[in-house]
Design a protein around this motif. Structure first.
Motif, short mmCIF file in Angstrom:
data_model
loop_
_atom_site.label_atom_id
_atom_site.label_comp_id
_atom_site.label_asym_id
_atom_site.label_seq_id
_atom_site.Cartn_x
_atom_site.Cartn_y
_atom_site.Cartn_z
N GLN A 93 -36.16 -43.96 34.77
CA GLN A 93 -36.42 -44.84 35.91
C GLN A 93 -37.90 -44.79 36.29
N LYS A 94 -38.46 -43.59 36.34
CA LYS A 94 -39.89 -43.45 36.67
C LYS A 94 -40.76 -44.12 35.62
N HIS B 96 -26.10 -29.32 51.11
CA HIS B 96 -25.97 -29.26 49.65
C HIS B 96 -26.58 -30.53 49.04
N PRO B 97 -27.91 -30.59 48.91
CA PRO B 97 -28.56 -31.81 48.43
C PRO B 97 -28.12 -32.27 47.04
N LEU B 98 -27.52 -31.41 46.26
CA LEU B 98 -27.02 -31.81 44.94
C LEU B 98 -25.95 -32.90 45.07
N LEU B 99 -25.35 -33.02 46.25
CA LEU B 99 -24.32 -34.03 46.49
C LEU B 99 -24.89 -35.43 46.64
N ILE B 100 -26.20 -35.53 46.91
CA ILE B 100 -26.83 -36.83 47.20
C ILE B 100 -26.97 -37.65 45.91
N ARG B 101 -26.50 -38.90 45.97
CA ARG B 101 -26.72 -39.82 44.84
C ARG B 101 -28.22 -40.02 44.71
N ARG B 102 -28.68 -40.11 43.48
CA ARG B 102 -30.11 -40.26 43.26
C ARG B 102 -30.40 -41.37 42.26
N PRO B 103 -31.64 -41.79 42.26
CA PRO B 103 -32.74 -41.37 43.12
C PRO B 103 -32.62 -41.97 44.51
N LEU B 104 -33.35 -41.37 45.42
CA LEU B 104 -33.61 -41.99 46.71
C LEU B 104 -35.00 -42.59 46.57
N ILE B 105 -35.15 -43.82 47.05
CA ILE B 105 -36.41 -44.54 46.89
C ILE B 105 -36.82 -45.09 48.25
N MET C 47 -33.63 -47.05 49.69
CA MET C 47 -32.63 -47.37 48.67
C MET C 47 -32.07 -46.08 48.10
N VAL C 48 -30.80 -46.11 47.77
CA VAL C 48 -30.17 -45.03 47.02
C VAL C 48 -29.75 -45.63 45.68
N ASP C 49 -29.87 -44.85 44.62
CA ASP C 49 -29.60 -45.27 43.24
C ASP C 49 -30.75 -46.16 42.78
N PHE C 50 -30.61 -46.81 41.66
CA PHE C 50 -31.72 -47.55 41.08
C PHE C 50 -31.29 -49.00 40.90
N ASP C 51 -31.85 -49.88 41.71
CA ASP C 51 -31.48 -51.29 41.72
C ASP C 51 -32.72 -52.13 41.42
N LEU C 52 -32.81 -52.62 40.18
CA LEU C 52 -34.00 -53.39 39.77
C LEU C 52 -34.19 -54.64 40.62
N GLY D 294 -27.27 -44.24 37.86
CA GLY D 294 -26.39 -43.09 37.65
C GLY D 294 -27.18 -41.89 37.17
N CYS D 295 -26.50 -40.95 36.56
CA CYS D 295 -27.16 -39.73 36.12
C CYS D 295 -26.71 -39.37 34.72
N ARG D 296 -27.68 -39.16 33.87
CA ARG D 296 -27.41 -38.66 32.52
C ARG D 296 -28.27 -37.43 32.35
N PRO D 297 -27.69 -36.28 32.08
CA PRO D 297 -28.49 -35.06 32.01
C PRO D 297 -29.35 -35.00 30.76
N ALA D 298 -30.50 -34.34 30.91
CA ALA D 298 -31.28 -34.01 29.72
C ALA D 298 -30.49 -32.97 28.95
#
Length: 138
Positions: free
Chosen positions: A18-19, A86-95, A102-107, A129-133
Motif C-alpha cells: 500500500q505504501k 490491544h491495538p493489534l485488534l485495529i483494522r489497518r492501515p489507518l490513514i 480512513m480505515v483500511d485501504f480504499d483507492l 486487508g492483511c497478508r503477512p510477510a
C-alpha cells in the motif's frame, strides 16, 4: 510536510504494498507504528466514520481469528476500549490526510482526497486487508 499519515503494523506485507503504491503516485507519507501510538477513544474514533463496529476490527487479529472475541456484539465504546488496550485488534492501515480519516485501504476514497496529486491507478491490485510477510506475525 507529509500529505498522508499512514499508521501501519511494521512487517505487514500488505501495508508495504500500500505504501509503495501511494509513493509511486508521488504522495508523501508520514509512516507511524499503529501498535506504538498513544491511542485514546477520541483519537481513534474518527477513522471509522459510519462503518459498523464489527468492521473496525482486524479480522486477522488472533483473538478474532480464533474466536476469542466476536466484534459483532460490541458497542462503539466497548470496541474502542478494547482497541486502545490491544491495538493489534485495529483494522489497518489507518490513514489520515488533514481532517479526513480512513480505515483500511480504499483507492477510490484516497483519490477523492488528493485531486492535486497524481492519481492512483484505478486498476491497482487489491491490496486491502492483511497478508503477512514470510516471517511477520499479525
Amino acid at each position: 510536510m507529509s500529505c498522508i499519515i499512514f499508521y501501519e503494523k511494521p512487517g505487514c506485507a500488505t501495508n508495504r504494498l500500500q505504501k509503495e503504491l501511494l509513493r509511486s503516485a508521488g504522495i508523501e507519507l508520514e509512516v507511524r507504528n499503529l501498535l506504538h501510538e498513544a491511542w485514546t477513544p477520541e483519537r481513534l474514533r474518527p477513522f471509522f466514520g459510519a462503518l459498523p463496529v464489527a468492521e473496525w476490527f482486524n479480522p486477522s487479529a488472533p483473538a478474532i481469528k480464533y474466536g476469542e472475541l466476536d466484534p459483532a456484539g460490541l458497542t462503539a465504546e466497548q470496541a474502542l476500549a478494547l482497541m486502545v488496550a490491544h491495538p493489534l485488534l485495529i483494522r489497518r492501515p489507518l490513514i489520515r490526510c488533514g481532517m479526513r480519516y480512513m480505515v483500511d485501504f480504499d483507492l477510490i476514497g484516497i483519490n477523492a482526497w488528493l485531486p492535486c496529486h497524481g492519481r492512483l491507478p484505478a486498476l491497482a491490485p487489491d491490496i486491502s486487508g492483511c497478508r503477512p510477510a514470510a516471517s511477520a506475525s499479525r
